[in-house]
Design an enzyme around this catalytic site. Structure first.
Site, short mmCIF file in Angstrom:
data_model
loop_
_atom_site.label_atom_id
_atom_site.label_comp_id
_atom_site.label_asym_id
_atom_site.label_seq_id
_atom_site.Cartn_x
_atom_site.Cartn_y
_atom_site.Cartn_z
N TYR A 101 39.23 24.80 29.97
CA TYR A 101 38.26 25.88 29.85
C TYR A 101 37.75 25.99 28.41
O TYR A 101 36.55 26.21 28.18
CB TYR A 101 38.86 27.20 30.28
CG TYR A 101 37.93 28.38 30.06
CD1 TYR A 101 36.70 28.45 30.70
CD2 TYR A 101 38.28 29.42 29.20
CE1 TYR A 101 35.84 29.52 30.49
CE2 TYR A 101 37.43 30.49 29.00
CZ TYR A 101 36.22 30.54 29.64
OH TYR A 101 35.36 31.60 29.42
N ARG B 157 29.55 24.18 26.36
CA ARG B 157 28.51 25.13 26.76
C ARG B 157 27.68 25.57 25.57
O ARG B 157 26.44 25.54 25.61
CB ARG B 157 29.16 26.34 27.44
CG ARG B 157 28.20 27.50 27.69
CD ARG B 157 28.78 28.57 28.60
NE ARG B 157 30.06 29.10 28.15
CZ ARG B 157 30.73 30.06 28.81
NH1 ARG B 157 30.24 30.56 29.94
NH2 ARG B 157 31.89 30.50 28.35
N TYR C 161 35.47 37.48 20.64
CA TYR C 161 36.91 37.26 20.82
C TYR C 161 37.50 36.59 19.59
O TYR C 161 36.87 35.74 18.96
CB TYR C 161 37.16 36.37 22.02
CG TYR C 161 37.11 37.05 23.37
CD1 TYR C 161 36.91 38.42 23.50
CD2 TYR C 161 37.26 36.31 24.53
CE1 TYR C 161 36.86 39.02 24.75
CE2 TYR C 161 37.22 36.90 25.79
CZ TYR C 161 37.02 38.26 25.88
OH TYR C 161 36.98 38.85 27.12
N ARG D 108 28.66 41.12 29.69
CA ARG D 108 29.45 41.66 30.79
C ARG D 108 28.60 41.93 32.03
O ARG D 108 29.11 41.91 33.16
CB ARG D 108 30.14 42.95 30.36
CG ARG D 108 31.09 42.80 29.19
CD ARG D 108 32.31 41.95 29.54
NE ARG D 108 33.20 41.80 28.39
CZ ARG D 108 34.27 41.02 28.37
NH1 ARG D 108 34.59 40.31 29.44
NH2 ARG D 108 35.02 40.94 27.28
N GLU E 274 39.67 38.01 39.86
CA GLU E 274 38.46 38.36 39.14
C GLU E 274 37.40 38.72 40.17
O GLU E 274 37.35 38.14 41.25
CB GLU E 274 38.00 37.19 38.27
CG GLU E 274 36.74 37.45 37.44
CD GLU E 274 36.48 36.34 36.43
OE1 GLU E 274 37.37 36.10 35.58
OE2 GLU E 274 35.41 35.71 36.51
#
Length: 328
Positions: free
Chosen positions: A149, A156, A208, A221, A321
């Site tokens: 990830y 990305r 983060y 979000r 999730e």
């Protein structure tokens, strides 16, 4: 790359109506009129020879409906190598499927997928990305910065072009259990900017700390779509601040996830809860937890359509999730 500082400015209200997202019983033959995109889930989903159709590599746990996006207006669609697309009514769907082996692993594949999507969207009238989904195999495999990830996150950001310079879209990133090397990325975009919404209970993902990898996740979000008629909700889990909560405790994680969803709806100015026109998708790490997740949803959102799929959350300690749509 950072989102624009003013994340609350609303687009003009004259935007086209948002796509209608529904779950339908599986069907054969041509897609219904007005279909912008359609998704089957798992190995039992039908195969449809249409650029608007994607077989998502996530196995359903229970009912296996087709997810359908419909819009007003004439639809055109096509394929260009690894990329497929459709447009209509001021809305765009674009998707990339590729095998990591051709690009040296998850980082290279993510760079490839995002470069294709960024380049295509940048040249389209529908150049404002509202929502994006990312599905890759073995998402938690690998130690430290070598976790798949985290490699994906670096790829990305490397592939994001100017399309994303004014702000990240709402997003989900989930691990599938199909071929490890398969990467699927698809998005919804339109001809006007939406309104990105953050959750006051959580640190914005792009802020983060270093412990989550060399490159922080790049998503908002949620996004209020330009017509101001629906909130597109990112994958939401039991994260408070930037830390995972209630490791290993499914019931507590579900309750925390609900608190996060409630806070997000309130902060975004959306109606409370989820009704019959607010489809939800739950990603569940362990198959045996599907019944508990279904029971929780039925207790708290009894009217909301729910699709439960087998998917690994981007943090190994998280068990569930939920993402979805909240129409006004």
């Amino acid at each position: 790359m950072r989102p624009a500082s003013d994340m609350r400015e609303r687009a003009t209200p004259a935007a086209s109506p948002s796509p209608i997202v529904t779950y339908r019983a599986p069907f054969t033959g041509a897609l219904p009129p007005g279909t912008l995109a359609a998704f089957g889930f798992g190995t039992s989903a039908p195969v449809v020879d249409d650029p608007r159709w994607l077989n998502v590599a996530l196995e359903p746990l229970g009912d296996a409906p087709v997810e359908l996006w419909t819009v007003e207006g004439e639809i055109t669609c096509g394929r260009e190598g690894d990329l497929r697309w459709s447009r209509g009514g001021g809305w765009l769907y674009a998707a990339v499927e590729c095998e990591e082996a051709a690009f040296g692993g998850p980082e290279g594949a993510a760079t490839h997928a995002y470069q294709l999507l960024s380049s295509f969207v940048a040249g389209a009238p529908e150049c404002h990305v509202q929502r994006i989904w990312n599905y890759l195999g073995a998402i938690n495999t690998g130690p430290g910065d070598d976790e798949r990830y985290k490699q994906f996150c670096t790829g990305r950001i490397n592939g994001m072009g100017e399309v994303f310079a004014k702000g990240f879209p709402a997003a989900s990133a989930i691990g599938h259990h199909a071929s490890k090397g398969l990467l699927q990325v698809y998005l919804m975009a339109t001809d006007r900017p939406g309104t990105r919404v953050e959750n006051p209970r959580q640190v914005s993902a792009w802020e983060y700390p270093r412990q989550y990898g060399r490159t922080p996740p790049s998503f908002a979000r949620a996004t209020f779509l330009p017509a101001n008629d629906v909130l597109a909700i990112s994958g939401t889990a039991a994260v408070v601040g930037h830390a995972s909560a209630h490791a290993g405790d499914l019931a507590a994680q579900l309750a925390e996830t609900r608190r996060n969803l409630d806070a997000l709806l309130a902060h975004g100015g959306a109606p409370e809860g989820f009704n019959a026109h607010a489809p939800l998708k739950a990603y569940v790490r362990h198959r045996e937890d599907a019944a508990a997740v279904k029971a929780f949803a039925e207790a708290h959102w009894p009217e909301a359509p729910l699709l439960i799929v087998h998917g690994d959350i981007c943090r190994e300690e998280l068990l569930v999730e939920i993402d979805g749509w909240r129409y006004r």
